[in-house]
Design a protein around this motif. Sequence first.
Motif, short mmCIF file in Angstrom:
data_model
loop_
_atom_site.label_atom_id
_atom_site.label_comp_id
_atom_site.label_asym_id
_atom_site.label_seq_id
_atom_site.Cartn_x
_atom_site.Cartn_y
_atom_site.Cartn_z
N ALA A 175 -21.54 13.96 4.07
CA ALA A 175 -22.38 14.62 5.07
C ALA A 175 -22.46 13.81 6.36
O ALA A 175 -22.25 14.34 7.45
CB ALA A 175 -23.77 14.87 4.50
N VAL A 176 -22.76 12.53 6.23
CA VAL A 176 -22.96 11.74 7.44
C VAL A 176 -21.61 11.34 8.02
O VAL A 176 -20.82 10.66 7.39
CB VAL A 176 -23.78 10.47 7.13
N GLY A 177 -21.35 11.81 9.20
CA GLY A 177 -20.05 11.53 9.82
C GLY A 177 -20.06 11.85 11.29
O GLY A 177 -21.10 11.83 11.96
N ASN B 58 -22.69 14.14 13.00
CA ASN B 58 -24.00 13.68 13.42
C ASN B 58 -24.01 13.04 14.80
O ASN B 58 -25.01 13.10 15.50
CB ASN B 58 -24.53 12.64 12.42
N THR C 107 -22.58 19.86 9.44
CA THR C 107 -23.14 18.53 9.24
C THR C 107 -23.54 18.27 7.80
O THR C 107 -23.43 17.16 7.31
CB THR C 107 -24.30 18.26 10.20
N ASN D 182 -29.15 13.29 5.84
CA ASN D 182 -28.18 13.65 6.86
C ASN D 182 -28.84 14.22 8.11
O ASN D 182 -28.53 13.83 9.23
CB ASN D 182 -27.17 14.63 6.29
N GLU E 211 -28.97 12.76 11.86
CA GLU E 211 -28.41 13.57 12.94
C GLU E 211 -29.40 13.75 14.10
O GLU E 211 -29.10 13.49 15.26
CB GLU E 211 -28.02 14.94 12.39
NA NA Z 1 -23.28 15.27 9.03
#
Ligand code: NA
Length: 506
Positions: free
Chosen positions: A22-24, A27, A238, A270, A274
């Motif tokens: 998710a976190v990438g 965000n 996201t 996440n 974001e």
């Molecule tokens: Na994300």
Amino acid sequence: MNREREKWGSKIGVILAVAGSAVGLGNFLVFPGRVVENGGGAFMIPYFIAFILIGIPLAWIEWSMGRWGGRQGHGSGPGILNAVTQKPYAKYLGSIGVMGPLLIFFLYVYLESWILAYIWYSLTGVLSEAAQNNTTGELFSRFISHEKSIGPIPASLFFFGLTFLINFAVIYFGIRRGIEKTVKVLMPLLLFLGIALVLKVLTLENLSEGLAFMWNPDFSKLRDTKVWFDATSQVFFTTSVGIGAILTYASYVRKDQDIALSSLTANSTNVFIEVIVGGTIVIVPAVICLGAIQAQEVTTGGIFSLGFITMPMLFQEMGPTVSWVVQLTWFVLLFIGGVTSSISILQPGLSFIEDELNLQRKKAISLLGVITLFFSLLIIAGGDTAINEADILGFQLALLVFGAVEAVLFAWVLGGKKGWQEIQKGADIGIPQIYRHIITWITPTFILVLLFFWAYDGGMEHLLMRTIDQTSTIELLGGFEMKEGHFILLLRGLFIALFAGINGAI
Ligand code: NA
Ligand code: PHE
């Protein structure tokens, strides 16, 4: 097909993997760009509504269908949707869940390589110098138009190649344990440094201007379909839902293991990262340094560029030595965060080739490598036109279409009752009853209505290429010129061929 499926090491393992997915870049690059492009505050209301009514429930839907399909030996859309619904046609709908992530990967891995380049520019001081001279915009546009080079090779291509290799090396050498460990270290570091940067932003002059831009809601914009389309697709993108990546990860979850709380934990983390971190450290400085209007102009030239132009300005505020270290660390963390996402985007494709084509892992990886390299290079060659097309089709439309398919199959074909029981199996939290109704009625309807309005409000025109100026030509990498419309036709033709290939294989 009945071979024993690998399972996640632990419950925390799968949460970490999904959080890593998710976190990438979503965000820190995509979210800020979309917010600014849509004029700031107008974006946040649809965003939170979409998160609560679609993002959270759809994530539960994906996790539970994935866990279910995994039990039957399937790890990607076609197999899973077919196993869950027992409907033969579900296979073909499920193939969108293989195509979608591929489309995303083609562009995502290229964006990821920009971060690798910025690690290099941080390390060598090029970036600090640009920030001092107020030329971060120029640095970025020269990089992106292949004018910067490393030795004889354009820097853009050099870092793309390297990033591509890194992704496939990670996949090749096996991922489960590796991701769990990486994310366990990465996530706290990213949060820690992120929050430190947020605190730094809070000391900037004219802070209120920046915050107001993001947080003052503009209710008149709620009538604009594009804002809803952008906000909802961003929620999907996201949280990595509506795409098939979670389906694949969840297919490795044990059958009685919690998904309700795991999914909620990963998603909330996440969104926090974001909105609070990504939003504050990219959007606020952008508005303060460039002004709202100019910031918005930057995003019309390409929404992914904003972070690259404004983040260096923020680092600059910290003095030479500190900024060098912080900047470098930040881009390194971001890059690793990008890799844990992009390898998750490759999973459905890989799993599809392994499970449904019965190809050995190494061969499957090579096939996937050839396909993705070809398309990524095509997008790089096509520049802005291609990036924009891959953005709309892959980062937005494919997610909403597949999300709608999943929600409709789950709520109306499988039935709300069965689905609801499946989500709650092994659950570590009691999900409020209201979500049963949301999943059954609101989630599928919301997405379908949104798609309808989008199509009606210009989406169809775009798909039919009516909005494309037929006379303009674009210059492909290497100087080759082509009519823009022809290029888009070519690109879409190849996408359709790939999609047909996937469907032919099931
Ligand atoms: Na994300
Ligand atoms: N969620 C990831 C991000 O925010 C991107 C992603 C999309 C990952 C779809 C997997 C599937 O960067």
